[in-house]
Design a protein around this motif. Structure first.
Motif, short mmCIF file in Angstrom:
data_model
loop_
_atom_site.label_atom_id
_atom_site.label_comp_id
_atom_site.label_asym_id
_atom_site.label_seq_id
_atom_site.Cartn_x
_atom_site.Cartn_y
_atom_site.Cartn_z
N PHE A 117 0.85 -1.19 0.00
CA PHE A 117 0.00 0.00 0.00
C PHE A 117 0.88 1.24 0.00
O PHE A 117 1.97 1.23 0.57
CB PHE A 117 -0.87 0.03 1.25
CG PHE A 117 -1.78 -1.15 1.41
CD1 PHE A 117 -3.05 -1.15 0.86
CD2 PHE A 117 -1.36 -2.29 2.10
CE1 PHE A 117 -3.90 -2.24 0.98
CE2 PHE A 117 -2.20 -3.38 2.25
CZ PHE A 117 -3.46 -3.37 1.68
N VAL A 118 0.38 2.30 -0.62
CA VAL A 118 1.03 3.60 -0.49
C VAL A 118 0.07 4.55 0.20
O VAL A 118 -1.11 4.66 -0.18
CB VAL A 118 1.46 4.15 -1.87
CG1 VAL A 118 1.96 5.58 -1.75
CG2 VAL A 118 2.57 3.28 -2.46
N SER A 119 0.56 5.22 1.24
CA SER A 119 -0.28 6.11 2.05
C SER A 119 -0.51 7.43 1.33
O SER A 119 0.26 7.82 0.45
CB SER A 119 0.39 6.37 3.39
OG SER A 119 1.55 7.18 3.20
N ALA A 120 -1.56 8.11 1.73
CA ALA A 120 -1.79 9.50 1.34
C ALA A 120 -1.31 10.40 2.49
O ALA A 120 -1.20 9.93 3.63
CB ALA A 120 -3.27 9.72 1.06
N PRO A 121 -1.03 11.67 2.21
CA PRO A 121 -0.67 12.58 3.31
C PRO A 121 -1.74 12.57 4.40
O PRO A 121 -2.94 12.52 4.10
CB PRO A 121 -0.59 13.94 2.62
CG PRO A 121 -0.30 13.63 1.19
CD PRO A 121 -1.02 12.34 0.91
N GLY A 122 -1.30 12.58 5.66
CA GLY A 122 -2.26 12.59 6.77
C GLY A 122 -2.69 11.21 7.22
O GLY A 122 -3.47 11.09 8.16
N GLN A 123 -2.18 10.16 6.60
CA GLN A 123 -2.52 8.79 7.02
C GLN A 123 -1.37 8.17 7.81
O GLN A 123 -0.21 8.23 7.37
CB GLN A 123 -2.79 7.89 5.81
CG GLN A 123 -4.10 8.13 5.10
CD GLN A 123 -4.31 7.14 3.95
OE1 GLN A 123 -3.36 6.80 3.25
NE2 GLN A 123 -5.54 6.71 3.75
N GLY A 124 -1.71 7.53 8.91
CA GLY A 124 -0.78 6.65 9.62
C GLY A 124 -1.39 5.26 9.65
O GLY A 124 -2.52 5.05 9.19
N ILE A 125 -0.65 4.31 10.18
CA ILE A 125 -1.21 2.95 10.28
C ILE A 125 -0.82 2.31 11.61
O ILE A 125 0.16 2.71 12.25
CB ILE A 125 -0.71 2.03 9.14
CG1 ILE A 125 0.82 1.94 9.11
CG2 ILE A 125 -1.24 2.48 7.79
CD1 ILE A 125 1.30 0.58 9.41
#
Lengths: 174, 174
Positions: A117-125
């Motif tokens: 997966f590639v995150s978008a700005p503002g996303q953590g996991i």
């Protein structure tokens, strides 16, 4: 017949709550905040991750650490994966650059075919306890600190790391 | 004789570990990582905050939430402060914009003269349990998400909020 090279190639997908359910939590703003606080100047999006630090073993507790990792580029060669039997592990980027998240379901004590997966700005996991994942892989960007992450994971005694090295690496591509 | 206006005016200072000791932890990279992990491609700066969630009361536990706050500008009028008797509270910016941190020592159940700090990119903070502080105050910047923070604080029952409103506000200036 599948070309063996193709079989070891994995395309990235966008990071979404729905796709990430088998592995953990996407920590991102909800459509609306759970509470408005501070004279309605702040939205609180409440309790977004299932944290689990096995407190009953080895005095497990939550800690905040910083990880400062070398940024990578796609295509990325995935040679190993790891999991933490005693605790969840959350990654919060201290910047707005996307990062690469590799994870896999378990197949009898070994990672099944990975997903990327590639995150978008503002996303953590937050990886749930004992979920297979790749090491922290920031993606190269023009943001100076794109390798910097806050990590909320388990501090405590006990063996909390299991690693698997693949006989043949996977290739993660755009 | 002190001009009463001057007495209510507070200049910001840079956020440093040393200056912040009475209030909590600055979460930032150390000079050198505590461990090198992931084939030496990642530095772990380990366990940087004193977390305290009063687990013995009301099932207190750690949680990760997101706060999405309206950015402010200096000069900033400080009308109230708050503290959390049952837990620490950490703020981790998911961006590289500076934010304003206002805190105070306790003076017999009331905030003493506040101090104001401005963070550098890559710095987060953790207020220790029951430390007086202002509400989350991002500073306006050209970064789109400069109001977005991950917050590690206490999830649990019990009254964890005490507020004080000043009869006369303070003015926080550059």
């Amino acid at each position: 017949m599948i070309d063996p090279l193709e079989a070891r190639t994995i395309s990235v997908q966008p990071l979404t709550q729905e796709a990430f359910v088998p592995f953990g939590d996407v920590i991102e703003l909800c459509k609306a905040p759970d509470f408005l606080i501070n004279q309605e100047l702040c939205g609180r999006h409440h309790d977004l991750a299932q944290l689990d630090f096995s407190p009953q073993m080895g005095n497990g507790r939550a800690g905040i650490s910083l990880f400062d990792a070398v940024p990578r580029r796609l295509p990325y060669q995935l040679e190993m994966m790891e999991r933490h039997p005693l605790g969840s592990q959350a990654f919060l980027p201290l910047h707005e650059a996307p990062f690469l998240i590799i994870t896999a379901k378990d197949n009898d004590g070994y990672p099944a075919r990975p997903q990327a997966f590639v995150s978008a700005p503002g996303q953590g996991i937050n990886f749930h306890r004992n979920v297979w994942h790749g090491v922290l892989t920031p993606l190269q960007s023009d943001q100076h600190r794109c390798g910097l992450f806050a990590v909320i994971d388990r501090i405590g005694e006990g063996n909390n790391l299991q690693e698997v090295w693949f006989q043949e690496p996977y290739l993660i591509i755009q």
